[in-house]
Design an enzyme around this catalytic site. Sequence first.
Site, PDB file in Angstrom:
ATOM      1  N   LYS A   9      24.281 -27.473 -14.886  1.00 27.70           N
ATOM      2  CA  LYS A   9      23.799 -26.802 -13.679  1.00 27.70           C
ATOM      3  C   LYS A   9      23.210 -27.838 -12.715  1.00 27.70           C
ATOM      4  CE  LYS A   9      23.014 -22.512 -16.248  1.00 27.70           C
ATOM      5  NZ  LYS A   9      22.024 -21.477 -16.662  1.00 27.70           N
ATOM      6  N   TYR A  49      28.955 -15.136 -12.949  1.00 24.71           N
ATOM      7  CA  TYR A  49      27.807 -14.405 -13.496  1.00 24.71           C
ATOM      8  C   TYR A  49      27.892 -12.917 -13.161  1.00 24.71           C
ATOM      9  CZ  TYR A  49      25.159 -18.533 -15.080  1.00 24.71           C
ATOM     10  OH  TYR A  49      24.712 -19.658 -15.748  1.00 24.71           O
ATOM     11  N   ASN A 112      17.345 -24.155 -16.559  1.00 23.95           N
ATOM     12  CA  ASN A 112      17.643 -24.450 -17.971  1.00 23.95           C
ATOM     13  C   ASN A 112      18.885 -25.323 -18.176  1.00 23.95           C
ATOM     14  OD1 ASN A 112      19.526 -22.482 -17.441  1.00 23.95           O
ATOM     15  ND2 ASN A 112      18.938 -21.133 -19.123  1.00 23.95           N
ATOM     16  N   HIS A 115      25.052 -24.281 -18.953  1.00 26.85           N
ATOM     17  CA  HIS A 115      25.673 -22.994 -19.267  1.00 26.85           C
ATOM     18  C   HIS A 115      26.690 -23.179 -20.388  1.00 26.85           C
ATOM     19  CE1 HIS A 115      28.218 -19.441 -19.025  1.00 26.85           C
ATOM     20  NE2 HIS A 115      29.240 -20.265 -18.991  1.00 26.85           N
ATOM     21  N   GLU A 126      36.316 -17.670 -18.004  1.00 25.18           N
ATOM     22  CA  GLU A 126      35.601 -18.700 -17.233  1.00 25.18           C
ATOM     23  C   GLU A 126      36.484 -19.932 -17.026  1.00 25.18           C
ATOM     24  OE1 GLU A 126      31.941 -19.232 -19.408  1.00 25.18           O
ATOM     25  OE2 GLU A 126      31.277 -17.198 -18.947  1.00 25.18           O
TER      26      GLU A 126
END
Length: 148
Positions: A9, A49, A112, A115, A126
């Site tokens: 990310k 998402y 965080n 992913h 994905e």
Amino acid sequence: RERTYIMVKPDGVERGLVGEIIKRFEQKGYKLQALQALQPSRQHLEQHYGDLKDKPFFPKLVDYMLSGPVVGMVWEGKDVVRVGRVMLGATNPLASAPGTIRGDYAIDVGKNICHGSDSVENAEKEIALWFPNGTLQYTRSVDKLIYE
Ligand code: GTP
Ligand code: MG
């Protein structure tokens, strides 16, 4: 063999953790099938998402993911979807075990670092979303030293 989509990310990219995350999957023995750095579009992120669009944190999540470039990759190997998420650690880094990526490098759930796909089915969706031109296929002689 199974594949998963792992994405560093924007916070992970800016903090210089791309190499560390790649290193862990490489050293584990998983096989790299695709790798790209890109500035994701809102449309891609809302699709990625999509399951979370009714969550109260969804707008914040999309803003976070739009805040800079991401690095996406496809890793292949035995049980890589499940094990990949173990390697990332729990969603909330304060609950992630030391030794996991989030456990070692993150504090807040909204920052965080990485992913990982949560099922084989979602992994394939994905991968199709982020790598519409497909991924590499090659054989590795080292597989005979990794798999029995
Ligand atoms: P991903 O691998 O990113 O999909 O995380 P996950 O599968 O462990 O969790 P989930 O798919 O439920 O949530 C996706 C992402 O939304 C998380 O990684 C967090 O970055 C963010 N997120 C989840 N829950 C919360 C929350 O309660 N607050 C905030 N701010 N962000 C959250
Ligand atoms: Mg998820």
